[in-house]
Motif scaffolding. Structure first.
Motif: not given
Ligand code: NAP
Length: 315
Positions: A206-207, A217-220, A230-231
């Motif tokens: 999502t971001a 990082s990436i929001t899943l 967040d990953l």
């Protein structure tokens, strides 16, 4: 050769479809020119390994591009490195305007402009493109040696690129929006057997976030549980399909859903003498070999069209 020269056939695009069309057009003795703005080979150049082109058990995409290009050149195919601005259909002939200002005409035009990667449309995707966000593992994978990356998508491309990245990165997450991959079973099995690749099922990003100019990082979101996490990742590789590169296709040409060009069994559009092939055309399978097959069909049909047109118009 003058700038406004008349050709039998203009081929736009130098991927497998365009180059195959060029090979067949040369063999049919059509006065032909192929226009390509980048390196010959198109999307093949972005592919690490090709394992399903008959006659070659395994070779790289750039190698196959080079072989096809050399084959076309060996037959004397004229190639121009330029960008096409517009294609104007006409009754007597079709006109192709180039960015350099040149104007070419031909009785037949084969459009082989392929596709471009679909985007997720989430925050960070455009902002951090080239700073950790990528649409080409072969081009950018090198920068992620020993790092953690996430691949988004569940088709053949996502799976192939995840396998490629697993040779370079320490850890590869593969996030797919469903609980089953779309990719062919042989590729799926390789992913499941690879210790470095971890599947994230039912998951959509999502971001994308960055720190100090690089993705961190990436929001899943889990689409089944609505859970958000967040990953930490160093790179985000997005392979969620392609859209047809139809910008040049004249307005009067019929399209199908998604903008793909509708053609008949001769790869001809509803405008006589204008053909569309490869990933641009509406079809069931988008493969290197099917693009090459389209190139053959379109060139043979164009040869027949040109012969009839010359006879009818007394050219
Ligand atoms: P694709 O087959 O269209 O797959 C796209 C994948 O992205 C699908 O898994 C799809 O999910 C997912 N997706 C689409 N939109 C999404 C979104 N907004 N958010 C999250 N996920 C999304 O595309 P491709 O893998 O690039 O392949 C294109 C064509 O080339 C295919 O015909 C493929 O077979 C071919 N190809 C073949 C090879 C090979 O034979 N070695 C290699 C590469 C490509 P769903 O599954 O849920 O729809």
């Amino acid at each position: 050769m003058s700038e406004n020269q008349m050709y039998d056939l203009i081929i736009i695009g130098g991927g497998p479809g365009g180059l195959s069309a060029g090979i067949y057009a040369q063999r049919a003795s059509l006065k032909t020119v192929l226009i390509e703005k980048g390196a010959p080979g198109g999307q093949m150049n972005l592919t690490d390994e090709v394992e399903n082109y008959p006659g070659f058990e395994l070779l790289s995409g750039p190698e196959l591009s080079m072989k096809m290009n050399q084959h076309a050149e060996s037959l004397g195919l004229k190639m121009i490195s330029d960008e096409v601005d517009t294609i104007a259909p006409g009754d007597a002939s079709h006109t192709v305007k180039l960015a350099s200002g040149k104007e070419l005409s031909a009785l037949a035009v084969i459009i082989a402009t392929g596709g471009y990667p679909r985007k997720l449309g989430i925050p960070g995707e455009d902002e951090y493109y080239g700073k950790g966000v990528s649409f080409c593992a072969t081009c950018d994978g090198f920068f992620f040696r020993g790092k953690t990356v996430i691949v988004v998508g569940g088709g053949d491309t996502a799976v192939e690129e995840a396998l490629y990245l697993a040779k370079i990165a320490d850890k590869v997450y593969l996030a797919h929006r469903r609980d089953a991959l779309r990719a062919s079973p042989i590729l799926q099995q390789r992913v499941f057997d690879n210790d470095k690749i971890e599947m994230l099922w039912d998951t959509v990003p999502t971001a994308i976030h960055a720190e100090n100019g690089g993705v961190n990082s990436i929001t899943l979101k889990n689409v089944k549980t609505a859970e958000i996490n967040d990953l930490a990742v160093d790179g985000v590789f997005i392979f969620i399909g392609y859209l047809p590169n139809a910008r040049l296709v004249p307005e009067a040409v019929k399209r199908a859903d998604g903008g793909y060009v509708v053609t008949d069994k001769r790869c001809e559009t509803n405008i006589p003498g204008i053909f569309a092939i490869g990933d641009l055309a509406e079809k069931f399978a988008r493969q290197i070999v099917t693009a090459a097959g389209d190139g053959c069909t379109a060139a043979l049909a164009a040869a027949q069209y040109v012969e009839l047109k010359k006879a009818t118009d007394g050219l």
